[in-house]
Enzyme design. Sequence first.
Site, short mmCIF file in Angstrom:
data_model
loop_
_atom_site.label_atom_id
_atom_site.label_comp_id
_atom_site.label_asym_id
_atom_site.label_seq_id
_atom_site.Cartn_x
_atom_site.Cartn_y
_atom_site.Cartn_z
N CYS A 92 0.86 -1.32 0.13
CA CYS A 92 -0.05 0.02 -0.06
C CYS A 92 0.84 1.28 0.03
O CYS A 92 1.56 1.53 1.04
CB CYS A 92 -0.88 0.06 1.23
N HIS A 94 -0.12 4.54 -1.06
CA HIS A 94 -0.46 5.56 -0.22
C HIS A 94 -0.33 5.88 1.18
O HIS A 94 -0.09 6.67 1.85
CB HIS A 94 -2.15 5.94 -0.69
N CYS A 243 -3.71 5.63 -6.45
CA CYS A 243 -3.38 4.23 -5.94
C CYS A 243 -1.76 3.86 -6.43
O CYS A 243 -1.32 3.90 -7.64
CB CYS A 243 -4.10 3.04 -6.65
N THR A 245 0.50 1.74 -5.59
CA THR A 245 0.72 0.14 -6.30
C THR A 245 0.13 0.03 -7.70
O THR A 245 0.72 -0.54 -8.70
CB THR A 245 0.32 -1.26 -5.28
O1 PYC Z 1 -1.73 3.31 -2.88
O2 PYC Z 1 -0.95 1.22 -3.17
C1 PYC Z 1 -1.89 2.13 -2.64
C2 PYC Z 1 -2.95 1.45 -2.36
C3 PYC Z 1 -3.53 0.13 -2.19
C4 PYC Z 1 -4.68 0.16 -1.75
C5 PYC Z 1 -5.17 1.30 -1.58
N1 PYC Z 1 -4.22 2.44 -1.78
#
Ligand code: PYC
Length: 317
Positions: A92, A94, A243, A245
């Site tokens: 994750c 974020h 996001c 990832t």
């Molecule tokens: O930013 O990787 C991310 C992420 C995964 C699930 C929610 N945000």
Amino acid sequence: MIDSSEKVQVIDSHTAGEPTRVVLDGTLKLGSGTMVELRDRFQENGDWLRSSLLSEPRGFEAMVGALLCESLDSRCEAGVVFFNNAGVLKGCLHGTMGLIKTLEFMGRISFGEHFIETPVGVIKADLRSDGSVQVTNVPSYRYLSNVELNIEGYDNVIGDVAWGGNWFFLVESGGPEISHLNIGELSSFSVAVMNELESSSITGKDGTKIDHVEIFGPSEDPIIADSKNFVMCPGGEYDRSPCGTGTSAKLACLYDSGKLKVGQKWKQAGVLGTVFEGEIIQEDRGNIVPLVSGQAWVNGKYELIVDPSDPFCYGFK
Ligand code: PYC
């Protein structure tokens, strides 16, 4: 489950609109170990805490939790296990950005590079003087390309399967319009994609379930971003940020199709219009090392009370 009232210290932040709730104290006695071991112990013994913190009336379904742990890896400032309304998460970014700003808020770190242990590997995060956080993610790659899906009511739904710290299906054509005014349709389309992947036995490597769907559309302003996305997370809530990832998985697909080279930048807007900047810093036999940066802000510090006499103490859906 608990027998008596528990007090849980948390610090909240948001990264490009997506919330992260860092759990500070040792409410759960998970002992020491690698983040894989602590994640497994958390899954066995900590589900009450996960649902208490992230569901209504204390939290809400889009919130991501981050259990702050001690890492046995001497390079690492801390370890973390991320979780959401459905269970534990693999990677994750974020949340990593939110965690870094939280560690700064706590006075544990200042500007510069820091290492964080996660269950999917050690992640390097650079807290920069402009307040942004730049994260070097785990190696990412495209696993399948040009996969066609049969989604009722939509034509030409084609996408890729890629790893960016989570498994993603990246819808490149045939999806709904990416707009915050269209969340309902984007969400139901994403659920239909997840169901179709499952019924067609389309998975990530080693049969791993694809639990994130990312839909792409054109950027509203090519100076601000190269593309706009909508990301559906496991648990049926959408990512308010672009996001991290998912951006890493996108970089891997762009690289594999020859559209982005090492050193080139990619600006990915999310459905709210906030932007993460991505760059491939290295490649090795089809795997890329992604760098993703964004902005996070601490916006609360609380003591939550989990009282077993409260009928909603573990939250409700
Ligand atoms: O930013 O990787 C991310 C992420 C995964 C699930 C929610 N945000």
